[in-house]
Design an enzyme around this catalytic site. Structure first.
Site, short mmCIF file in Angstrom:
data_model
loop_
_atom_site.label_atom_id
_atom_site.label_comp_id
_atom_site.label_asym_id
_atom_site.label_seq_id
_atom_site.Cartn_x
_atom_site.Cartn_y
_atom_site.Cartn_z
N GLU A 53 -0.21 -0.68 -4.78
CA GLU A 53 -1.36 0.39 -4.76
C GLU A 53 -0.57 1.74 -4.63
OE1 GLU A 53 -4.24 3.23 -2.92
OE2 GLU A 53 -2.26 2.63 -2.39
N LYS B 210 -7.87 9.65 -6.52
CA LYS B 210 -8.69 10.42 -5.24
C LYS B 210 -9.88 11.39 -5.80
CE LYS B 210 -7.36 9.48 -1.94
NZ LYS B 210 -7.25 8.03 -1.39
N HIS C 214 -0.91 10.90 -2.13
CA HIS C 214 -2.31 10.48 -1.83
C HIS C 214 -3.00 11.85 -1.52
CE1 HIS C 214 -5.18 9.90 1.71
NE2 HIS C 214 -5.06 8.65 1.05
N ASP D 182 -1.72 6.26 -5.30
CA ASP D 182 -2.59 7.14 -5.60
C ASP D 182 -1.97 8.15 -6.40
OD1 ASP D 182 -4.10 6.41 -3.07
OD2 ASP D 182 -2.34 6.76 -2.26
N HIS E 272 0.80 -1.16 0.01
CA HIS E 272 0.08 -0.05 0.23
C HIS E 272 1.01 1.18 0.04
CE1 HIS E 272 -2.58 3.10 2.28
NE2 HIS E 272 -3.42 2.59 1.23
N ARG E 273 0.64 2.00 -0.99
CA ARG E 273 1.75 3.12 -1.13
C ARG E 273 2.92 2.85 -1.23
NH1 ARG E 273 -1.40 7.42 3.08
NH2 ARG E 273 -3.42 6.59 2.88
N ASP F 178 0.50 -1.96 4.53
CA ASP F 178 1.55 -0.98 4.64
C ASP F 178 3.11 -1.86 4.97
OD1 ASP F 178 0.30 1.27 4.35
OD2 ASP F 178 -0.23 1.45 6.42
N GLU G 235 -5.14 4.33 -7.72
CA GLU G 235 -6.17 5.19 -7.12
C GLU G 235 -6.33 6.49 -7.44
OE1 GLU G 235 -6.49 4.83 -2.86
OE2 GLU G 235 -8.26 6.18 -2.96
O1 G3P Z 1 -6.75 1.98 -2.45
C1 G3P Z 1 -7.01 1.40 -0.97
C2 G3P Z 1 -6.71 2.54 -0.06
O2 G3P Z 1 -5.36 3.23 -0.37
C3 G3P Z 1 -7.79 3.49 0.12
O3 G3P Z 1 -7.58 4.50 0.86
O4 G3P Z 1 -6.92 6.65 1.84
O5 G3P Z 1 -5.16 4.85 1.74
O6 G3P Z 1 -5.79 6.01 -0.36
P1 G3P Z 1 -6.26 5.65 1.17
MG MG Z 2 -4.97 4.69 -1.90
#
Ligand code: G3P
Ligand code: MG
Length: 252
Positions: free
Chosen positions: A34, A118, A49, A36, A7-8, A236, A116
């Site tokens: 993943e 936003k 993000h 953003d 994640h990120r 993470d 993703e």
């Molecule tokens: O894509 C899953 C998750 O990343 C969504 O929430 O705020 O971490 O981008 P956020």
């Molecule tokens: Mg995200």
């Protein structure tokens, strides 16, 4: 077998959404990443993000009011000095990556990539086409999915190219999820962990094997979701999740 997504990148141990974080996730052996996206004043896609640079960089201001050159002046590592791996010699010079730089890094690994959108990007007319073009140019060989909490963005992506994989981001239990998949031509949902850990509508409709779950960081939750055999876990801490999956595999 459940896929593990960073994640990120590997945001629990490295500065989120930076090339260093993505390199760490790749070195850990993730199945997917993943990230953003945001867009600058001069129309460049960056990986970030928030709609502002305030939290994750040394600067302040809205991304869409700054040029790429201005954003490249900032440090994307200095705000993460609380992390154990923080290196004062290298992290302060880490820059915010463009989507192109990120695709160039990830592409040779041929993993899955989740981009993703936003919700603030809904204000930027044509953003869907801009991202699709960038991925078409620099993301060959990657299995890309597009997600958003903002359903109209996913529908516009589908209208541009009906082959793209879209995932509806939700943070709650959704009644009749299959109806959403069929009505909006979605490949899947990306669901926050809480509803998925209990009895959910997704489980009742036998959709768990299609669902990616975010952001799952504690061992107990990771193990529960491995048992439920969800499609993917976004975490993470990909290194730890991959180790837990290894142990889990030996037990089954
Ligand atoms: O894509 C899953 C998750 O990343 C969504 O929430 O705020 O971490 O981008 P956020
Ligand atoms: Mg995200």
């Amino acid at each position: 077998m459940t896929a593990i997504y960073g994640h990120r990148g590997a945001a629990g141990t490295h500065p989120e959404n930076t090339l260093l974080s993505f390199e760490e996730a790749l070195n850990n052996g993730v199945d997917g990443i993943e990230l953003d996206v945001q867009i600058t004043k001069d129309g460049e896609l960056i990986v970030m993000h928030d709609p502002t640079v305030d939290r994750t960089t040394s600067g302040s201001g809205y991304v869409n009011e700054m040029t790429l050159a201005e954003i490249k002046q900032l440090s994307a590592g200095s705000e993460f000095s609380h992390m154990i791996d923080y290196d004062p010699n290298t992290w302060p010079s880490i820059k915010v990556p463009t989507l192109k730089e990120t695709l160039n890094l990830i592409r040779p690994h041929r993993i899955e990539l989740n981009i993703e959108f936003k919700p603030n990007l809904a204000l930027h007319k044509g953003i869907e086409q801009i991202v699709l073009k960038e991925v078409e140019s620099y993301g060959q060989g990657l299995k890309v999915s597009y997600s958003s909490f903002h359903l109209p963005i996913l529908m516009r992506l589908k209208a541009l190219n009906k082959e793209v994989e879209t995932a509806f981001l939700v943070n709650q239990n959704v009644p009749f999820p299959r109806d959403y998949l069929e009505t909006f031509n979605l490949a899947t949902f990306h669901v926050s962990k809480k509803p998925l850990l209990g009895d959910s509508f997704f489980e009742a409709e036998e959709l768990l094997e299609k669902i990616r779950v975010w952001t799952v960081n504690c061992d107990e939750d990771i193990n529960k979701l491995l048992q439920k055999n969800v499609k993917a876990i976004m975490t993470d801490f990909p290194k730890r999740a991959i180790a837990l999956r290894r142990t889990f595999k030996k037990q089954v």
